[in-house]
Design a protein around this motif. Structure first.
Motif, PDB file in Angstrom:
ATOM      1  N   ALA A 273      37.666 -14.530  96.714  1.00 57.07           N
ATOM      2  CA  ALA A 273      37.154 -15.901  96.665  1.00 57.07           C
ATOM      3  C   ALA A 273      36.531 -16.303  97.995  1.00 57.07           C
ATOM      4  O   ALA A 273      35.477 -16.957  98.032  1.00 57.07           O
ATOM      5  CB  ALA A 273      38.278 -16.863  96.288  1.00 57.07           C
ATOM      6  N   TYR A 274      37.153 -15.906  99.088  1.00 55.10           N
ATOM      7  CA  TYR A 274      36.616 -16.275 100.402  1.00 55.10           C
ATOM      8  C   TYR A 274      35.427 -15.409 100.795  1.00 55.10           C
ATOM      9  O   TYR A 274      34.542 -15.852 101.530  1.00 55.10           O
ATOM     10  CB  TYR A 274      37.719 -16.201 101.457  1.00 55.10           C
ATOM     11  CG  TYR A 274      38.537 -17.478 101.511  1.00 55.10           C
ATOM     12  CD1 TYR A 274      38.350 -18.408 102.522  1.00 55.10           C
ATOM     13  CD2 TYR A 274      39.466 -17.769 100.524  1.00 55.10           C
ATOM     14  CE1 TYR A 274      39.073 -19.582 102.567  1.00 55.10           C
ATOM     15  CE2 TYR A 274      40.197 -18.935 100.544  1.00 55.10           C
ATOM     16  CZ  TYR A 274      40.004 -19.849 101.578  1.00 55.10           C
ATOM     17  OH  TYR A 274      40.727 -21.019 101.594  1.00 55.10           O
ATOM     18  N   ALA A 275      35.386 -14.181 100.289  1.00 56.24           N
ATOM     19  CA  ALA A 275      34.249 -13.304 100.610  1.00 56.24           C
ATOM     20  C   ALA A 275      32.949 -13.851 100.051  1.00 56.24           C
ATOM     21  O   ALA A 275      31.871 -13.621 100.623  1.00 56.24           O
ATOM     22  CB  ALA A 275      34.521 -11.904 100.059  1.00 56.24           C
ATOM     23  N   ILE A 276      33.046 -14.614  98.947  1.00 56.29           N
ATOM     24  CA  ILE A 276      31.844 -15.157  98.313  1.00 56.29           C
ATOM     25  C   ILE A 276      31.069 -16.057  99.275  1.00 56.29           C
ATOM     26  O   ILE A 276      29.842 -16.192  99.176  1.00 56.29           O
ATOM     27  CB  ILE A 276      32.229 -15.919  97.027  1.00 56.29           C
ATOM     28  CG1 ILE A 276      32.717 -14.931  95.959  1.00 56.29           C
ATOM     29  CG2 ILE A 276      31.066 -16.735  96.472  1.00 56.29           C
ATOM     30  CD1 ILE A 276      33.320 -15.583  94.747  1.00 56.29           C
ATOM     31  N   ALA A 277      31.762 -16.676 100.229  1.00 56.19           N
ATOM     32  CA  ALA A 277      31.106 -17.621 101.137  1.00 56.19           C
ATOM     33  C   ALA A 277      30.154 -16.943 102.121  1.00 56.19           C
ATOM     34  O   ALA A 277      29.339 -17.623 102.769  1.00 56.19           O
ATOM     35  CB  ALA A 277      32.163 -18.409 101.914  1.00 56.19           C
ATOM     36  N   ASP A 278      30.213 -15.628 102.246  1.00 55.89           N
ATOM     37  CA  ASP A 278      29.329 -14.913 103.175  1.00 55.89           C
ATOM     38  C   ASP A 278      27.877 -15.051 102.702  1.00 55.89           C
ATOM     39  O   ASP A 278      27.530 -14.577 101.617  1.00 55.89           O
ATOM     40  CB  ASP A 278      29.733 -13.435 103.210  1.00 55.89           C
ATOM     41  CG  ASP A 278      28.895 -12.616 104.189  1.00 55.89           C
ATOM     42  OD1 ASP A 278      27.910 -13.152 104.747  1.00 55.89           O
ATOM     43  OD2 ASP A 278      29.218 -11.434 104.381  1.00 55.89           O
ATOM     44  N   PRO A 279      27.007 -15.703 103.489  1.00 56.14           N
ATOM     45  CA  PRO A 279      25.618 -15.915 103.047  1.00 56.14           C
ATOM     46  C   PRO A 279      24.850 -14.629 102.787  1.00 56.14           C
ATOM     47  O   PRO A 279      23.898 -14.607 102.007  1.00 56.14           O
ATOM     48  CB  PRO A 279      24.984 -16.699 104.207  1.00 56.14           C
ATOM     49  CG  PRO A 279      26.128 -17.232 104.995  1.00 56.14           C
ATOM     50  CD  PRO A 279      27.267 -16.285 104.812  1.00 56.14           C
ATOM     51  N   SER A 280      25.256 -13.541 103.457  1.00 57.87           N
ATOM     52  CA  SER A 280      24.529 -12.279 103.303  1.00 57.87           C
ATOM     53  C   SER A 280      24.962 -11.488 102.076  1.00 57.87           C
ATOM     54  O   SER A 280      24.350 -10.475 101.734  1.00 57.87           O
ATOM     55  CB  SER A 280      24.724 -11.411 104.553  1.00 57.87           C
ATOM     56  OG  SER A 280      26.086 -11.014 104.685  1.00 57.87           O
ATOM     57  N   LEU A 281      26.023 -11.935 101.401  1.00 58.62           N
ATOM     58  CA  LEU A 281      26.564 -11.192 100.258  1.00 58.62           C
ATOM     59  C   LEU A 281      25.751 -11.488  99.009  1.00 58.62           C
ATOM     60  O   LEU A 281      25.636 -12.632  98.576  1.00 58.62           O
ATOM     61  CB  LEU A 281      28.030 -11.581 100.027  1.00 58.62           C
ATOM     62  CG  LEU A 281      28.769 -10.785  98.944  1.00 58.62           C
ATOM     63  CD1 LEU A 281      29.013  -9.354  99.393  1.00 58.62           C
ATOM     64  CD2 LEU A 281      30.100 -11.459  98.604  1.00 58.62           C
ATOM     65  N   ASP A 282      25.165 -10.439  98.411  1.00 58.66           N
ATOM     66  CA  ASP A 282      24.475 -10.602  97.134  1.00 58.66           C
ATOM     67  C   ASP A 282      25.393 -10.126  96.006  1.00 58.66           C
ATOM     68  O   ASP A 282      26.518  -9.670  96.249  1.00 58.66           O
ATOM     69  CB  ASP A 282      23.144  -9.858  97.118  1.00 58.66           C
ATOM     70  CG  ASP A 282      23.293  -8.355  97.358  1.00 58.66           C
ATOM     71  OD1 ASP A 282      24.440  -7.834  97.291  1.00 58.66           O
ATOM     72  OD2 ASP A 282      22.267  -7.696  97.623  1.00 58.66           O
TER      73      ASP A 282
END
Length: 508
Positions: A273-282
């Motif tokens: 859930a927190y990893a989703i906040a990474d702007p670079s994550l597609d």
């Protein structure tokens, strides 16, 4: 999935929790109620508080940041300060005492709090109050006065029943539970419903990301002081223009929780859930991350097929309605259910009520029973009256009921739905083997299946909601509905169930 246990010691906080808690107590102090243990220098003068803060304060944070912990602790402090908690059970306000209530938008959301030891009820059960028969009032008042005064009488009360009821009330503080122990039901005494006339001093509202502006306005009419607990990363209510009710609160009226707490650390669902906040994550990167997590932790599972046995307990979460309908028919085919039939234990989702405006009291009664949009329900068989169904409402305080029902099984492609049960008017239900992620907000289940191809379609749409890619909001809400295990379903395929649907398993 909010991290720390509700019964942890008050005050063992991180810096952001401590700041939020102190500011919430300061906000409560505007009503003249100072809570024990809060530094007085944090409160300021009453005039300063009135000038700086409005009637609504919000504590905002993602899953695992400790919102439920703070809500529970505020409730404890209010009770210890001799503030009377108002519940859905009965509504007698004691003279001279301040009052508070802990509420959530749906029965399911309220039941999540109750399962963590927090006495909570739904917004509907607070905004509307039952009009009771005078005989019920006498019993309720006698119980709340610890059995003092004149002993009430009722034809249905056998010898010793009142004593049992008093004992249960002392343990549970629940009028319905006490009556049930005496062989009575509170609903037998309800003669109608009315909007609450008297105000409640303090309201603690969980899952406030589900509120729309109208609901917030209604809450303001009831509560003098309102504290919202919400997750800004969730989806805005449908029709709310990508904004949430707490967005209108000035920044000085908000406290933010940023830290993931001890019991949430190491939880792979919270990690995702927190990893989703990474702007670079597609989306492709997110799926790789899910696979990596699944390889080291069995609480995350890559599933090539949908599991119908899990769908019978909690809905498959999807983005598109067409996907939802397709999966529902695959579920029914897996169980070999006849097209126009309903079997005992089939899951349903309430879609509101078909009741004329002049029948407003009936609509309110349905809402009070937990039959609001999005409520999870299980079909338990035909009722005694034509058009009635026996139902089990998940998360409700009194879950078993018989109600006039209109049950639809949609077919898609503009085809007319199949309607296996149709009252002239009543609660409307859709099939509940799958539901949209929007409709799942506020609910949690031990195990949740998320249909990955739908989230891929959302990613391909390039849609942005409130500055964030839509697929990220959908993924965040979907995976945080899982309490214990997350199943990431990768293909349009359905496994075969090992047994028929077992209603006893559904309601255990």
């Amino acid at each position: 999935m909010d991290g720390e246990a509700a019964d942890a010691p008050i005050g063992a906080y991180s810096d952001d929790q401590d700041s939020a808690f102190t500011r919430a107590c300061a906000f409560i102090a505007r009503s003249g109620l100072t809570l024990e243990g809060v530094p007085t220098d944090a409160l300021g003068s009453r005039e300063e508080i009135d000038n700086d803060l409005g009637r609504v304060f919000a504590i905002l944070g993602k899953a695992g940041s400790g919102k439920t912990r703070l809500l529970a602790d505020l409730g404890k402090l209010l009770s210890e300060a001799d503030v009377e908690q108002i519940s859905a059970d009965h509504d007698i306000k004691r003279s001279g005492r301040s009052t508070f209530a802990i509420v959530a938008p749906t029965n399911k959301a309220a039941s999540v709090l109750r399962n963590r030891g927090v006495e909570a009820t739904t917004i509907h059960r607070i905004i509307y109050t039952p009009v009771y028969d005078p005989e019920y009032e006498k019993i309720a008042e006698w119980l709340q006065d610890d059995g003092k005064g004149e002993r009430p009488e009722h034809l249905s009360l056998v010898e010793g029943a009142l004593d049992r009821a008093l004992m249960f009330f002392k343990e549970t503080k629940s009028i319905p539970a006490a009556l049930a122990s005496a062989g009575l039901r509170g609903s037998e005494f309800i003669t109608g419903w009315t909007r609450r006339d008297d105000s409640i001093d303090i309201g603690l509202v969980d899952e406030s990301s589900m509120l729309d502006d109208k609901q917030l306005e209604d809450l303001r009419r009831v509560f003098k002081t309102l504290i919202l607990f919400g997750d800004p990363a969730q989806l805005a209510p449908v029709g709310q223009s990508d904004s949430m009710a707490f967005d209108s609160i000035p920044e000085e009226g908000k406290a933010y929780l940023h830290q993931v707490h001890r019991q949430a650390q190491g939880n792979p669902i919270i990690e995702l859930a927190y990893a989703i906040a990474d702007p670079s994550l597609d989306f492709e990167g997110f799926e790789r991350l899910i696979r990596e997590v699944a390889e080291r932790d069995d609480r995350v599972v890559i599933a090539p097929r949908a599991n119908p046995e899990l769908m019978a307990l909690s809905p498959m979460l999807v983005w598109r309605n067409a996907t939802r309908i397709r999966l529902i028919w695959a579920f029914r085919k897996a169980y070999d259910i006849a097209e126009t039939a309903l079997v005992k234990g089939e899951p349903l989702i309430c879609d509101g009520a078909e009741i004329p405006m002049k029948q407003r009291k009936k609509r309110i009664a349905l809402e009070q029973a937990g039959l609001v949009k999005g409520a999870q329900v299980f079909y338990m068989g035909a009722g005694r009256k034509p058009g009635f169904a026996r139902l089990y409402v998940a998360g409700a305080e009194d879950p078993q009921l018989s109600v006039a029902s209109i049950i639809q099984i949609e077919r898609g492609d503009d085809a007319e739905p199949i309607i296996p049960l149709a009252a002239r008017m009543g609660a409307v239900f859709l099939h509940g083997a799958a539901c949209t992620i929007h409709k799942a907000q506020g609910s949690q289940w031990p195990s949740v299946q998320v249909f990955a191809p739908d989230l891929y379609a959302a990613a391909r749409s390039n849609r942005i909601e409130n500055g964030i890619p839509l697929w990220k909001r959908l993924a965040y809400v979907a995976i945080t509905r899982a309490q214990d295990r997350l199943f990431w379903v990768t293909r349009y395929a359905m496994s075969r169930p090992e047994a028929e649907i077992d209603p006893k398993r559904l309601i255990s």
